[in-house]
Design an enzyme around this catalytic site. Sequence first.
Site, mmCIF file in Angstrom:
data_model
loop_
_atom_site.group_PDB
_atom_site.id
_atom_site.type_symbol
_atom_site.label_atom_id
_atom_site.label_comp_id
_atom_site.label_asym_id
_atom_site.label_seq_id
_atom_site.Cartn_x
_atom_site.Cartn_y
_atom_site.Cartn_z
ATOM 1 N N ASP A 1 0.776 -1.479 -0.329
ATOM 2 C CA ASP A 1 0.081 -0.021 -0.433
ATOM 3 C C ASP A 1 0.687 1.063 -0.359
ATOM 4 O OD1 ASP A 1 -2.504 1.341 0.377
ATOM 5 O OD2 ASP A 1 -3.245 0.979 1.344
HETATM 6 C C1 BGC Z 1 -4.992 3.435 0.318
HETATM 7 C C2 BGC Z 1 -4.929 1.992 -1.037
HETATM 8 C C3 BGC Z 1 -4.894 2.757 -2.589
HETATM 9 C C4 BGC Z 1 -3.329 3.641 -2.400
HETATM 10 C C5 BGC Z 1 -3.435 4.309 -3.927
HETATM 11 C C6 BGC Z 1 -3.840 3.972 -0.021
HETATM 12 O O1 BGC Z 1 -3.141 5.298 1.176
HETATM 13 O O2 BGC Z 1 -4.814 2.145 1.687
HETATM 14 O O3 BGC Z 1 -6.166 1.936 -0.795
HETATM 15 O O4 BGC Z 1 -4.895 1.818 -3.048
HETATM 16 O O5 BGC Z 1 -3.855 4.513 -0.998
HETATM 17 O O6 BGC Z 1 -3.791 5.373 -3.532
#
Ligand code: BGC
Length: 749
Positions: free
Chosen positions: A295
């Site tokens: 993530d």
């Molecule tokens: C979120 C993810 C997301 C990623 C990219 C993160 O803060 O938890 O779900 O895919 O950002 O935007």
Amino acid sequence: MMTHSPLSPLLSLCAFLSGLVLSMTPAISQPVYSERVMSLLRQMSLEEKAGQLNLQAGHDPDVDLQSRAPISSPLVEQAIREGKVGGVLNIAGAGNTRQLQLVATTQSRLKIPLLIGLDVVHGFRTIFPVPIGQAASFNLDLIGAAERVAAIEATASGINWTFAPVLDMARDPRWGRMVETAGESPWYTAAIARTRVQSLQGLHLSDPSSMLACAKHFVGNGATEGGREYTGANLSFRSMRDNELPPFEAAIGAGIGCIMPAFNAVDGVPGIVNKRMLSDVLRKELQFTGLVVTDHGAIAELPFHGVADNLVDASLAALTSGVDMDMASMGFGPFLPDAVRSGALNGDLLDQAVLRVLSVKERLGLLDDPFARHDQRREQMLLGHPDHLLLARQFAEESLVLLKNDHALLPFKRSARSIALIGPFGADQDHLMGPWEAAGIHRDVVSLREGMTRILPHITIRTVTTGYEDKADPKALAQAVAAARASDLIVLALGEKAMDSGEASSRANPGLPGQQLALLKAVARLGKPFAVVVIAGRPMIEPALYARSTAVVQAWFPGSQGGEAIARLLFGLSEPVGRLPVSIVRSIGQIPLTHDKRSTGRPSPGPPEAWASGYIDEATTPLYPFGYGLAYTQFNYSAPMIINADEADARTYRIKVTVKNTGERAGTTLVQLYTHQRLATIAQPEKQLRGFTRLYLNPGEQADAIISLNRDDLSYWSTDTNRQAAQGWIDLMTGPNAADTKTTALFVR
Ligand code: BGC
């Protein structure tokens, strides 16, 4: 009607033979990589290998993404040229993405194309209802169709990878990301997972309208303590298997190509260093051969968790635990080459991760034609296509849940001459799309007021936009009350702003923010009937909202065509078919309270009762149960009947329910099947959703609903490693929601 098998065919066979399934832990399956991919690997320097594992923003830090002007990012382009980037995120547009792909495939030494990722969570330009609203439709065909449109639009705009579907279980409305989920049923979330993966990835990943899907957040992210975002969860491994893993298993069964571990720690172990889950379960047991990406910035967070000293250690820990690609921490690129040179990292592990990245690029067809998804003419033709908008409106209609409708206030008569439209969201175009709006455009959103005008061009609409302020605004309140007094009909559009829901928007009090409750009470004091439309990413825990309103429609964030969908429902041009994918609790103290809570030694089904499981100051039941939703008509349900010839040995059971429309309008009901195993080695959930089907009936009409129940769905994890097949008496319960069921019993040998 749906079936679901969480077991692989081999495990099912074991279950059939022995009644007891032993989970196996085979070795990690080693896919065979093509000569093309192997040859690329052989040509790569350590720096280029680490570069392939780096996923970073596709734009320079000072770029204003909101302006939607063409993006120029010299810093990013230089990094790509130097072979330091395997993929980019948060950039879109066939032109912008083409430029980066051009640099990668013509100016970098090995000319390896880029992965281009974005969170396409519920639509790209055409925005569909948020996932929790989609789940409320209980319509897998619509979910699949919307995901196909999302993939068609996003890929036309240069995206080849989406960070979706979200497969977290949501059992706590304080947690803002409930909006991104399919609610509280693992079985239903698994069914949706399968549908989403198939639609996003298409028949062949190499098709230019297919994109790589990435199931997230692996695993237990929704179980965060107190609903606090990014906070740890405490789950036993066994309950992880029963409740959190099934959707991921389903996604893997449907061929998903990517998994994103969760930020949060489960039992103290953050998702990206959870070897047991990433290696033993994901790679060995579930035989997942695709890509694992962190993530956003998750590696850089390990020191804050206190499980790594610095970014170097964190990067090594993530890679050796099973992560392939680093999103935005910028740890893999700079540190892995030296780690291999110094012997701190086994070079084979680095190669494995690189092979997975290259292989995904090959499967996407990028090694054959890197520009297939960067055609500006196609982009112009497809984004926001009228057919897509129509689907978005229909889907929004089916996502609406009618929670209350006293005195049959709804549907409103279309002969009304005036309507008061009061609250923060009556004329709003900024929040209906919800927290993940991808390339949605605010000014194109159909507001509720615009929706009403479209279907009733001559009606007078008195709009008063107020309610979200921190401090009372007596003038606005007086205007609202005056508008309500003067109008034939009254609608309050209340709820949450888009960014008060979603990631990092946990709320200790998920009720109506600001002055909205005061507004509602002021209107209620007029003594006239009024309907409330709730725009929000979760149910509002606000007892007075439900007690004081005449009618309540839970509209979630209904997407770019949402306003017209709501207007059509209010005025009877469509009927309420949505049902709750989550239970709505009476008070925050009841959380978590779901339809599948486990049996206790002191059951208390009734009112507050001492010496029984529950509270002395609150009921043990939710205010609105899972599966609940009214129609504009009424239905009468028979008890269920098993119609198999030989029920004890069947693999699939067929359960029949007879339903009659006893009201005066045609309408749709969602016939739901729940199960409960009476005797087991682990206390079982009181009810678990196991199937559903819809019936549309004319007034007075009666018909049979047949729901299939897969015997494998009845098995459960009795220990960390044993999957226990169903045995003995199983209660089969059917009805219009989880709290209103009739029962028959099934004996399974
Ligand atoms: C979120 C993810 C997301 C990623 C990219 C993160 O803060 O938890 O779900 O895919 O950002 O935007």
